[in-house]
Design an enzyme around this catalytic site. Sequence first.
Site, PDB file in Angstrom:
ATOM      1  N   ASN A 158     -38.162 -38.314 -58.641  1.00  0.00           N
ATOM      2  CA  ASN A 158     -39.368 -38.469 -58.272  1.00  0.00           C
ATOM      3  C   ASN A 158     -39.724 -39.795 -57.515  1.00  0.00           C
ATOM      4  O   ASN A 158     -39.490 -41.001 -57.942  1.00  0.00           O
ATOM      5  CB  ASN A 158     -40.263 -38.760 -59.451  1.00  0.00           C
ATOM      6  CG  ASN A 158     -41.707 -38.981 -59.134  1.00  0.00           C
ATOM      7  OD1 ASN A 158     -42.294 -39.166 -58.013  1.00  0.00           O
ATOM      8  ND2 ASN A 158     -42.832 -38.898 -60.287  1.00  0.00           N
TER       9      ASN A 158
ATOM     10  N   HIS B 185     -45.397 -32.113 -55.486  1.00  0.00           N
ATOM     11  CA  HIS B 185     -44.952 -33.227 -55.865  1.00  0.00           C
ATOM     12  C   HIS B 185     -43.957 -33.090 -56.652  1.00  0.00           C
ATOM     13  O   HIS B 185     -43.808 -32.339 -57.694  1.00  0.00           O
ATOM     14  CB  HIS B 185     -45.931 -34.357 -56.633  1.00  0.00           C
ATOM     15  CG  HIS B 185     -45.456 -35.305 -56.925  1.00  0.00           C
ATOM     16  ND1 HIS B 185     -44.539 -36.326 -56.226  1.00  0.00           N
ATOM     17  CD2 HIS B 185     -45.698 -36.252 -58.307  1.00  0.00           C
ATOM     18  CE1 HIS B 185     -44.463 -37.323 -57.237  1.00  0.00           C
ATOM     19  NE2 HIS B 185     -45.012 -37.148 -58.326  1.00  0.00           N
TER      20      HIS B 185
ATOM     21  N   CYS C 296     -48.540 -41.374 -56.449  1.00  0.00           N
ATOM     22  CA  CYS C 296     -47.649 -40.213 -55.886  1.00  0.00           C
ATOM     23  C   CYS C 296     -48.585 -39.307 -54.967  1.00  0.00           C
ATOM     24  O   CYS C 296     -48.007 -38.413 -54.352  1.00  0.00           O
ATOM     25  CB  CYS C 296     -47.103 -39.514 -57.067  1.00  0.00           C
ATOM     26  SG  CYS C 296     -46.070 -40.593 -58.260  1.00  0.00           S
TER      27      CYS C 296
END
Length: 322
Positions: free
Chosen positions: A279, A249, A113
């Site tokens: 996500n 994030h 990520c």
Amino acid sequence: MNHARISGTGGYLPEQVLTNAELEQRIETTAEWIVERTGVEERHIAAPWETTCDLAERAARRALEAADLDPRRIDLIVLGTTTPDHVFPSVATQLQHRLGCYGGPAFDVQAVCTGFVYAMDIANRFIRTGAARRALVVGADTFTRIINWQDRGTCILFGDGAGAVVLEAADEPGIIDSQLHADGRYKELLWVPAGVSGGYDQTRQNAAFVEMRGSEVFKVAVTTLKEIAEQILAANHMTIADVDWLIPHQANRRILAATAKRLGLPEERVVDCVRLHGNTSAASVPLALDVAVRDGRIQRGDTLLLEGFGGGFTWGAVLLNY
Ligand code: UT7
């Protein structure tokens, strides 16, 4: 020395939307639980024929259009992904081929990520030293391909997407600073316990799925996202009051809210796309950036703080004047 400045942003989300109501039909959960614990209401899922490179190309073309730049003038591609189309060649080289900008370096970065933040740091260094002048920096993932749809602790969180920026050499920053970190001791909190060289058993269909110890990851994420913001600001003699937009994030709305609170930053100054994107791994930061640029929240001259956090663990931040 040159500076690197964002001249265009782009994003792409696949057409198919998966709602919490649909997840209620598949696993033991409720839409209320998902919204309350994560903030996610829906996520986008790549069509069976769509690959990470397809998503990346759409986002890249939008960023190039926004930068008003002929794709053939790109001389560097750095692409963060965990879900490449193939073991090799890299997605970046295939994206280069599709855009027709042959010859310059093109490579993928694997930082899960944090992939886009790593890619930005690397591209910035190329431009600063004069090794490149017009870079395409991409975060793209079809992360739902490595999700176990029976695992209610992970399948509710993730979606697919891609985001991209064009970075061009400029006389003024641009990127003020970037900092990257990793700590491999946390491997088993968030990982796919299989791989090409790691004993992947083709006959065990469930061997290549994400496993996560969610609440433990949550705690590290909140602490880390606060600490890296403070570190990069202090290193540049700035405070959180100097930041117009924090773009962390997009892992979980509660993580974003806790980070803002710990930093003393009003939540209105955090770009939050968790509700509609989920996500999207390496795509999450550039997608959120592109959304806020296109809806007019982010204006030229604003100071932005981008933050990544992901498996490894890896983490990092980019501080920039937009
Ligand atoms: O992108 C990299 C970074 N990733 C992250 O930052 C993810 C961080 N973690 C999270 O976002 C959260 O930990 C989750 C959303 C994954 C889980 O939320 P939580 O509040 O930490 O829940 P938990 O894992 O502590 O589980 C609490 C309870 C458990 O039940 P028991 O053992 O208390 O009876 C779980 O089994 O909630 C249960 N549970 C669910 N219930 C309904 C877990 N998932 C679900 C679900 N629906 N989907």
